[in-house]
Write a protein that holds these residues in place. Sequence first.
Motif, PDB file in Angstrom:
ATOM      1  N   LYS A   1      14.796  -4.544   3.439  1.00 51.59           N
ATOM      2  CA  LYS A   1      14.468  -3.550   4.458  1.00 51.59           C
ATOM      3  C   LYS A   1      13.225  -4.017   5.210  1.00 51.59           C
ATOM      4  N   VAL A   2      13.320  -4.032   6.531  1.00 54.50           N
ATOM      5  CA  VAL A   2      12.179  -4.383   7.385  1.00 54.50           C
ATOM      6  C   VAL A   2      12.151  -3.395   8.538  1.00 54.50           C
ATOM      7  N   ASP A   3      11.054  -2.668   8.653  1.00 54.87           N
ATOM      8  CA  ASP A   3      10.840  -1.742   9.761  1.00 54.87           C
ATOM      9  C   ASP A   3       9.989  -2.487  10.790  1.00 54.87           C
ATOM     10  N   LEU A   4      10.609  -2.894  11.882  1.00 53.63           N
ATOM     11  CA  LEU A   4       9.892  -3.705  12.871  1.00 53.63           C
ATOM     12  C   LEU A   4       8.709  -2.970  13.492  1.00 53.63           C
ATOM     13  N   GLU A   5       8.774  -1.641  13.564  1.00 56.00           N
ATOM     14  CA  GLU A   5       7.623  -0.890  14.078  1.00 56.00           C
ATOM     15  C   GLU A   5       6.430  -1.032  13.150  1.00 56.00           C
ATOM     16  N   LYS A   6       6.678  -0.989  11.840  1.00 53.32           N
ATOM     17  CA  LYS A   6       5.589  -1.175  10.870  1.00 53.32           C
ATOM     18  C   LYS A   6       5.128  -2.630  10.833  1.00 53.32           C
ATOM     19  N   TYR A   7       6.055  -3.559  11.083  1.00 54.60           N
ATOM     20  CA  TYR A   7       5.734  -4.979  11.047  1.00 54.60           C
ATOM     21  C   TYR A   7       4.903  -5.401  12.257  1.00 54.60           C
ATOM     22  N   ALA A   8       5.041  -4.677  13.348  1.00 50.18           N
ATOM     23  CA  ALA A   8       4.309  -4.998  14.577  1.00 50.18           C
ATOM     24  C   ALA A   8       2.805  -4.944  14.335  1.00 50.18           C
ATOM     25  N   GLY A   9       2.082  -5.687  15.144  1.00 49.44           N
ATOM     26  CA  GLY A   9       0.624  -5.721  15.048  1.00 49.44           C
ATOM     27  C   GLY A   9       0.141  -7.118  14.704  1.00 49.44           C
ATOM     28  N   THR A  10      -1.121  -7.200  14.327  1.00 47.17           N
ATOM     29  CA  THR A  10      -1.754  -8.484  14.046  1.00 47.17           C
ATOM     30  C   THR A  10      -1.686  -8.824  12.568  1.00 47.17           C
ATOM     31  N   TRP A  11      -1.319 -10.066  12.308  1.00 47.05           N
ATOM     32  CA  TRP A  11      -1.298 -10.629  10.960  1.00 47.05           C
ATOM     33  C   TRP A  11      -2.209 -11.849  10.940  1.00 47.05           C
ATOM     34  N   TYR A  12      -2.953 -12.007   9.859  1.00 44.05           N
ATOM     35  CA  TYR A  12      -3.806 -13.182   9.665  1.00 44.05           C
ATOM     36  C   TYR A  12      -3.088 -14.145   8.735  1.00 44.05           C
ATOM     37  N   GLU A  13      -3.114 -15.405   9.104  1.00 47.16           N
ATOM     38  CA  GLU A  13      -2.498 -16.430   8.274  1.00 47.16           C
ATOM     39  C   GLU A  13      -3.470 -16.773   7.146  1.00 47.16           C
ATOM     40  N   ILE A  14      -3.066 -16.470   5.932  1.00 45.04           N
ATOM     41  CA  ILE A  14      -3.900 -16.719   4.753  1.00 45.04           C
ATOM     42  C   ILE A  14      -3.673 -18.130   4.225  1.00 45.04           C
ATOM     43  N   ALA A  15      -2.412 -18.554   4.201  1.00 42.18           N
ATOM     44  CA  ALA A  15      -2.071 -19.876   3.672  1.00 42.18           C
ATOM     45  C   ALA A  15      -0.761 -20.332   4.295  1.00 42.18           C
ATOM     46  N   ARG A  16      -0.535 -21.650   4.230  1.00 41.35           N
ATOM     47  CA  ARG A  16       0.687 -22.217   4.782  1.00 41.35           C
ATOM     48  C   ARG A  16       0.957 -23.576   4.164  1.00 41.35           C
ATOM     49  N   LEU A  17       2.198 -23.985   4.265  1.00 46.02           N
ATOM     50  CA  LEU A  17       2.530 -25.379   4.031  1.00 46.02           C
ATOM     51  C   LEU A  17       2.131 -26.125   5.298  1.00 46.02           C
TER      52      LEU A  17
END
Length: 174
Positions: free
Chosen positions: A27-43
């Motif tokens: 389940k993914v609610d795109l309205e809740k997903y919207a906004g700013t995310w900070y990248e903590i880690a990545r490959l």
Amino acid sequence: MKYLIYVASLVFLFSCAQNKELATANKVDLEKYAGTWYEIARLPNKFETNLTCVTANYSLMEDGKVRVLNKGMDSETKRWETAEGWAKIPNSDYPGQLKVTFFWPFAGDYYIMNLGENYEYAMIGSPSRDYFWILSRDKTMDKTLYNDLIQLASEKGFDTGKVKIVDQTCVEKE
């Protein structure tokens, strides 16, 4: 410009990657997903080489797609790099499996594998296991949660020994 070329390369690689099954959020609610995310880690990946203070901003568009604006500071040139695109859920039966496009007509897999109950963190990857990110609504993440996500990623087949923590200490000048 270098960032945009690498993004286009990523999308091409994503589209050519061999798909291996990868479980995603049910389940993914795109309205809740919207906004700013900070990248903590990545490959590590070519299109984010030398980028620190990376953020992704998602906003809903009238046509149901999601506007994507990625931003990061090149640690060598001290210049901000941006890439703009859009994402969509191609099959509503799999809401955690998005396709993202930065350079049409190429689209890459953006799989939301794990998502905090209150959308406070997200774990993103590709079925090829070549791309992986941990995102947070805050610039920092609890170490226990981080370690749990790394363990989960390892169980899903990602090479977590190569995961790099992203510096989020940049000060943006307006």
